[in-house]
Write a protein that holds these residues in place. Structure first.
Motif, PDB file in Angstrom:
ATOM      1  N   LEU A  48      36.319  52.973  19.588  1.00 35.68           N
ATOM      2  CA  LEU A  48      37.141  51.691  19.752  1.00 35.68           C
ATOM      3  C   LEU A  48      37.599  51.142  20.393  1.00 35.68           C
ATOM      4  CD1 LEU A  48      35.725  49.089  17.567  1.00 35.68           C
ATOM      5  CD2 LEU A  48      38.300  49.484  16.680  1.00 35.68           C
ATOM      6  N   CYS A  49      38.418  51.532  21.148  1.00 38.06           N
ATOM      7  CA  CYS A  49      39.221  51.120  21.796  1.00 38.06           C
ATOM      8  C   CYS A  49      38.499  51.609  23.321  1.00 38.06           C
ATOM      9  CB  CYS A  49      40.789  51.486  21.961  1.00 38.06           C
ATOM     10  SG  CYS A  49      41.030  53.588  21.186  1.00 38.06           S
ATOM     11  N   ASP A  50      37.505  52.113  23.484  1.00 36.85           N
ATOM     12  CA  ASP A  50      36.898  52.390  24.449  1.00 36.85           C
ATOM     13  C   ASP A  50      36.772  51.871  26.551  1.00 36.85           C
ATOM     14  OD1 ASP A  50      34.571  53.566  26.445  1.00 36.85           O
ATOM     15  OD2 ASP A  50      33.258  53.351  24.986  1.00 36.85           O
ATOM     16  N   TYR A  51      37.683  52.489  27.106  1.00 39.64           N
ATOM     17  CA  TYR A  51      37.719  52.079  28.454  1.00 39.64           C
ATOM     18  C   TYR A  51      36.846  52.930  29.193  1.00 39.64           C
ATOM     19  CZ  TYR A  51      43.098  51.229  26.661  1.00 39.64           C
ATOM     20  OH  TYR A  51      44.589  50.999  26.615  1.00 39.64           O
ATOM     21  N   SER A  52      36.183  53.519  29.270  1.00 35.67           N
ATOM     22  CA  SER A  52      35.365  53.718  30.026  1.00 35.67           C
ATOM     23  C   SER A  52      34.816  53.054  31.186  1.00 35.67           C
ATOM     24  CB  SER A  52      34.643  54.876  29.588  1.00 35.67           C
ATOM     25  OG  SER A  52      33.338  54.134  28.514  1.00 35.67           O
ATOM     26  N   GLY A  53      34.483  51.780  31.039  1.00 33.88           N
ATOM     27  CA  GLY A  53      33.911  51.508  31.948  1.00 33.88           C
ATOM     28  C   GLY A  53      34.831  50.673  32.955  1.00 33.88           C
ATOM     29  N   MET A  54      36.472  51.146  32.280  1.00 36.18           N
ATOM     30  CA  MET A  54      37.215  50.549  33.470  1.00 36.18           C
ATOM     31  C   MET A  54      37.889  50.709  34.706  1.00 36.18           C
ATOM     32  SD  MET A  54      40.422  48.881  30.444  1.00 36.18           S
ATOM     33  CE  MET A  54      39.624  48.434  28.814  1.00 36.18           C
ATOM     34  N   SER A  55      38.121  49.943  35.716  1.00 33.24           N
ATOM     35  CA  SER A  55      38.941  50.858  36.833  1.00 33.24           C
ATOM     36  C   SER A  55      40.446  49.743  36.921  1.00 33.24           C
ATOM     37  CB  SER A  55      38.393  51.136  37.750  1.00 33.24           C
ATOM     38  OG  SER A  55      38.041  49.750  38.494  1.00 33.24           O
ATOM     39  N   TYR A  56      40.782  50.328  37.940  1.00 33.82           N
ATOM     40  CA  TYR A  56      42.176  49.575  38.196  1.00 33.82           C
ATOM     41  C   TYR A  56      42.060  48.356  38.542  1.00 33.82           C
ATOM     42  CZ  TYR A  56      46.075  53.218  37.245  1.00 33.82           C
ATOM     43  OH  TYR A  56      46.889  54.171  35.557  1.00 33.82           O
ATOM     44  N   GLU A  57      41.036  48.551  39.948  1.00 36.12           N
ATOM     45  CA  GLU A  57      40.322  47.613  40.725  1.00 36.12           C
ATOM     46  C   GLU A  57      39.861  46.800  39.781  1.00 36.12           C
ATOM     47  OE1 GLU A  57      40.460  50.893  40.884  1.00 36.12           O
ATOM     48  OE2 GLU A  57      42.387  50.521  42.816  1.00 36.12           O
ATOM     49  N   LEU A  58      39.002  47.019  38.753  1.00 36.08           N
ATOM     50  CA  LEU A  58      38.117  46.371  38.016  1.00 36.08           C
ATOM     51  C   LEU A  58      39.380  44.940  37.018  1.00 36.08           C
ATOM     52  CD1 LEU A  58      35.461  44.721  37.092  1.00 36.08           C
ATOM     53  CD2 LEU A  58      34.874  46.887  35.625  1.00 36.08           C
ATOM     54  N   MET A  59      40.186  45.243  36.944  1.00 34.57           N
ATOM     55  CA  MET A  59      41.466  44.523  36.300  1.00 34.57           C
ATOM     56  C   MET A  59      42.020  43.789  37.015  1.00 34.57           C
ATOM     57  SD  MET A  59      44.014  48.033  34.037  1.00 34.57           S
ATOM     58  CE  MET A  59      43.589  49.166  33.420  1.00 34.57           C
TER      59      MET A  59
END
Ligand SMILES: Nc1nc2c(c(=O)[nH]1)N[C@H]1C(S)=C(S)[C@@H](COP(=O)(O)OP(=O)(O)OC[C@H]3O[C@@H](n4cnc5c(=O)[nH]c(N)nc54)[C@H](O)[C@@H]3O)O[C@H]1N2
Ligand SMILES: Nc1nc2c(c(=O)[nH]1)N[C@H]1C(S)=C(S)[C@@H](COP(=O)(O)OP(=O)(O)OC[C@H]3O[C@@H](n4cnc5c(=O)[nH]c(N)nc54)[C@H](O)[C@@H]3O)O[C@H]1N2
Ligand code: SF4
Ligand SMILES: [Mo]
Length: 766
Positions: free
Chosen positions: A550-561
């Motif tokens: 549920l708490c899926d971070y797999s599509g994240m990056s620092y830069e996208l944040m």
């Protein structure tokens, strides 16, 4: 220089001279102007769970300025007073300067090697003699997610103790357990946009005006089409914003919510379609409510009259979108978990889930209370996995490449149980990371006597906190602005917090402390951190651990944040920019049948009610200027000057009985302890028979009085109600019990009238 001094006195004692320059101004002549920083570093506020975006101004390697980030969706450029002065806490004289060891009774600075070695030797000795579980660890909601993850792995898999918990048990645990009971998983379901879009919003035990000030911006958008209901026994600053204010009796929220459900079901205002399609348990739930929560009974319990109950129920149930948001008035209770589920029930029967402006929304407290819930490895395995589920254990072990037998099969002791185990002599070593129990834990006398029994107390803190000052060893840590990683806010938004300056003196980031400390344990560093050099590496591992959860971070990056101003999980191929709301139409709940559960839950009376000796109920909480135990805010002039000490807020009628007025000093006593020399504020924000005291202050330590009663499901303390007496110099024996119960709304109105007539008699205009 004289001018600078004047400005310093006028504006704020803490202004550093090297931050200012005298410049010529065509109108005012010489004026002091802040020197332009060399660079601005974009980051996230490190105080509360709102998660505001901000910039730190850096000049000559020092943090000299804080300002809001106009592009950040959470705060659009504004900050509250704590955020605005945040750079100042970094150089407070109370910072810990590095590693310290107690020698000849005093803490002395030593090399990191000496400190690590001392603790490692002791931990190994205790582990060999009493077993690894004789080591207890208590952490926080204020590290970066990468640090939580790194620490959790080390404690559970390296030190091999599951007696690991956080101060989040003093804070968010009831919300976690309530969400799990109702929806099958933890995770705040809504988002800040819901505050804006809701037609009706009920704030329950949440004083956002003081504690989550920036949320007001979202709440006040679209205000003319919105009804705000505030439920709080104390007429807080937030209550002043209400269209309907419900001054309920202490801890009667569960009865109130069940009573609203009764009226909704009685009137046929429920959302039948939603109930059928999205929930289970309706039949039993309805029976339970209709049998036990008749409006007249609920009016008795809550002190809110029947007519108002109907008005609130109708507003909530007939609105297109209704939302409830709560904080500590709900969570910090022996029936906190079930009160959270009651709030969820109300949302479910009215179809207020997974759509705009509709959510049962837990507002989180600390800047990263969420990060530890997601990946901290305390009450669950990282990625919201369950200790009791072998598949979850195996999956996690495989991802990080360790033997599955290393993963504990159950959660160890919760925070209060760790303290009890120390008291029993079962836990011999305690490692406290970024929390200050000597101010924040209830029933201080018992806590302090328990801690004396430890063989070793290690405190990892950025400041010489009250707890650090009694430690055997201190790991002096770098803090916000001196390290990199991310924080998750109340709306599941992961924000990047960047490093702007070097760690203070000889401190190290918590990430580095844990990793370096792990090298003192054979094979542990190699096993746990072989590919983890930097926080970024830990973040990559977290992404793998979270994939498909549920708490899926797999599509994240620092830069996208950074680009998006934070990302709300889940973020993956399906939701590449994150997702605003959980459990929308296309998203089932993580229960076996995908449905949310309607749960029959019950109100219970206070276990420590008023009596002859202790005839008042004490409520504790916060004020906008101070943060928790004041290690960060206590040295910042502009904040501390406004709230330099604790006070006791009391009703005019109680003040009369004690023969005191605002500014007088009195004592508060309870079953477990006493606080002296506390200043009186007479204010009819609290009813006769109730008082309020902020918990921030170590001198007037109100947690010497509070109750060590905990929710059986979440272990959260019942901080908001216990029985006390007041003593003034004129009436040292205190107040006589006159009423059999704390007053309800009807009595409150009568009381207000009696105050008015009192005023008239004494010629005071009100
Ligand atoms: N300035 C500042 N901001 C903070 C913090 C801080 O220390 N200072 N701390 C942060 C953290 S970690 C947290 S957890 C949050 C906490 O934020 P809040 O929960 O807003 O803070 P509190 O003041 O503890 O409690 C909120 C309200 O609960 C009410 N209350 C007491 N008893 C009851 C009851 O029986 N029923 C109901 N409905 N209400 C009741 C109190 O009167 C109080 O107004 O704030 C965060 N933000
Ligand atoms: N009576 C009463 N008691 C309460 C409450 C209440 O409402 N009433 N509220 C409870 C709640 S909700 C909470 S959250 C707790 C909070 O209670 P605590 O957790 O004890 O409060 P803080 O002062 O925030 O403690 C955090 C510590 O971490 C340190 N620190 C800050 N940044 C860093 C860092 O980056 N690294 C390290 N290693 N250390 C750092 C700070 O100096 C501080 O000593 O209090 C609880 N106690
Ligand atoms: S509201 Fe919270 S996150 Fe925002 S500036 Fe204030 S303390 Fe920081
Ligand atoms: Mo908290």
């Amino acid at each position: 220089m004289d001018f600078i001094n004047k400005i310093k006195n006028f504006l704020d004692k803490d202004i550093k001279e090297d931050e200012y320059a005298l410049v010529d101004d065509p109108i005012f002549g010489k004026v002091a102007k802040v020197k332009a920083p060399d660079k601005w570093v974009r980051t996230t506020c490190g105080y509360c769970g709102v998660g505001c975006g901000m910039y730190i101004g850096v000049k000559d390697g020092k943090a000299v300025y804080s300002k809001g980030d106009p592009k950040h969706p959470v705060n659009l450029g504004t900050l509250c007073p704590k955020g605005l002065s945040e750079h100042k806490m970094v150089t407070a004289p109370s910072r810990a300067k590095g590693a310290l060891i107690r020698k000849d009774g005093a803490l002395q600075q030593v090399s990191w090697d000496e400190a690590f070695n001392r603790v490692a030797v002791k931990f190994k000795e205790i582990s060999a003699k009493y077993g690894s579980k004789a080591i207890g660890v208590i952490s926080t909601g204020q590290l970066l997610t990468e640090e939580f993850y790194t620490l959790g792995k080390f404690v559970q898999l390296g030190l091999k103790t599951n007696n690991y918990d956080g101060n989040t048990t003093l804070c968010m645990a009831s919300a976690v357990m309530g969400y799990k009971q109702s929806f099958g998983s933890d995770g705040p379901v809504g988002c800040y946009e819901d505050f804006e879009k809701a037609d009706v919003i009920m704030l329950i035990g949440a004083n956002i005006a003081d504690n989550h000030p920036i949320l007001k911006l979202h709440l006040m958008k679209n205000k003319k089409n919105k009804k705000i209901i505030v439920v709080d026994p104390r007429k807080s600053k937030t209550a002043q914003m209400a269209d309907i204010y419900l001054p309920i009796k202490p801890r009667s929220d569960l009865a109130l919510i069940n009573g609203l459900c009764y009226i909704i079901l009685e009137q046929g205002w429920e959302d039948e379609k939603f109930i059928n399609e999205r929930t289970t348990g309706f039949k039993e739930f309805k029976k339970h409510i209709l049998n036990n929560y008749k409006p007249q009974d609920v009016a008795e319990i809550t002190g809110i009259d029947v007519k108002t109950l109907y008005e609130v129920a109708r507003s909530y149930a007939t609105a297109d979108s209704a939302m409830s948001a709560w904080t500590m008035g709900v969570n910090q209770s022996a029936i906190g978990t079930d009160t959270v589920s009651a709030i969820n029930n109300l949302a479910l029967i009215t179809g207020n889930l997974g759509k705009e402006g509709s959510a049962p929304m837990s507002i989180t407290g600390q800047c990263n209370a969420m990060g530890t819930r997601e990946f901290g490895f305390t009450s669950s395995i990282p990625g919201y996995r369950d200790y009791k589920n072998d598949k979850d254990r195996e999956e996690f072990a495989n991802i990080i490449g360790v033997d599955v037998d290393l993963i504990p099969k159950e959660r160890g002791y919760a925070y209060p149980q760790i303290i009890e185990a120390i008291d029993r002599g079962e836990i011999k070593a305690l490692w406290v990371v970024a929390t200050n129990p000597l101010v924040s834990f209830p029933d201080q006398n018992r806590l302090r006597s328990a801690l004396k029994k430890l063989d070793i107390l290690v405190v990892q803190d950025s400041f010489l906190s009250d707890t650090a000052q009694i430690a055997d060893v201190v790991f002096g840590a770098a803090t916000w602005s001196e390290k990199e990683g991310c924080y998750t806010n109340s709306e599941r938004r992961c924000n990047w917090a960047k490093k702007a300056i070097e760690p203070y003196a000889d401190t190290k980031s918590d990430f580095d402390i844990i990793k370096e400390f792990s090298k003192y344990f054979d094979g542990v560093h190699e096993m746990l951190y072989k590919n983890i050099e930097t926080p970024r590496d830990a973040f990559e591992e977290i992404k793998r651990v979270s994939k498909g959860r549920l708490c899926d971070y797999s599509g994240m990056s620092y830069e996208l944040m950074e680009e998006l101003g934070g990302i709300q999980w889940p973020c993956n191929e399906q939701y590449p920019k994150g997702k605003k709301r959980l459990y929308t139409k296309e998203m089932p709940c993580p229960t076996p049948d995908g449905k949310a559960r309607l749960l029959p839950v019950d109100w219970k009376p206070l276990s420590e009610d008023i009596c002859e000796s202790f005839p008042l109920i004490l409520n504790t909480g916060r004020t906008v200027e101070q943060f928790h135990t004041r290690t960060k805010t206590g040295t910042i002039g502009i904040l501390n000057d406004l709230a330099p000490e604790a006070w006791v807020e009391m009703n005019e009628l109680d003040a009369q009985k004690l023969q005191v007025k605002s500014g007088d000093r009195i004592s508060i006593s309870g079953n477990r302890g006493r606080v002296d020399n506390i200043v009186v504020k007479v204010a009819n924000t609290v009813r006769e028979g109730t008082i309020f005291v902020p918990f921030h202050f170590n001198k007037q330590l109100i947690n010497a009085v509070t109750l060590p009663e905990f929710d059986a499901k979440s272990f959260e303390p019942n901080y908001k109600q216990c029985a006390v007496q007041l003593h003034s110099s004129r009436v040292p024996q205190g107040i006589k019990l006159q009423k059999q119960e704390i007053m309800g709304e009807i009595a409150y109105q009568k009381e207000q009238n009696s105050i008015k007539s009192l005023h008239q008699k004494e010629g005071i205009s009100s």
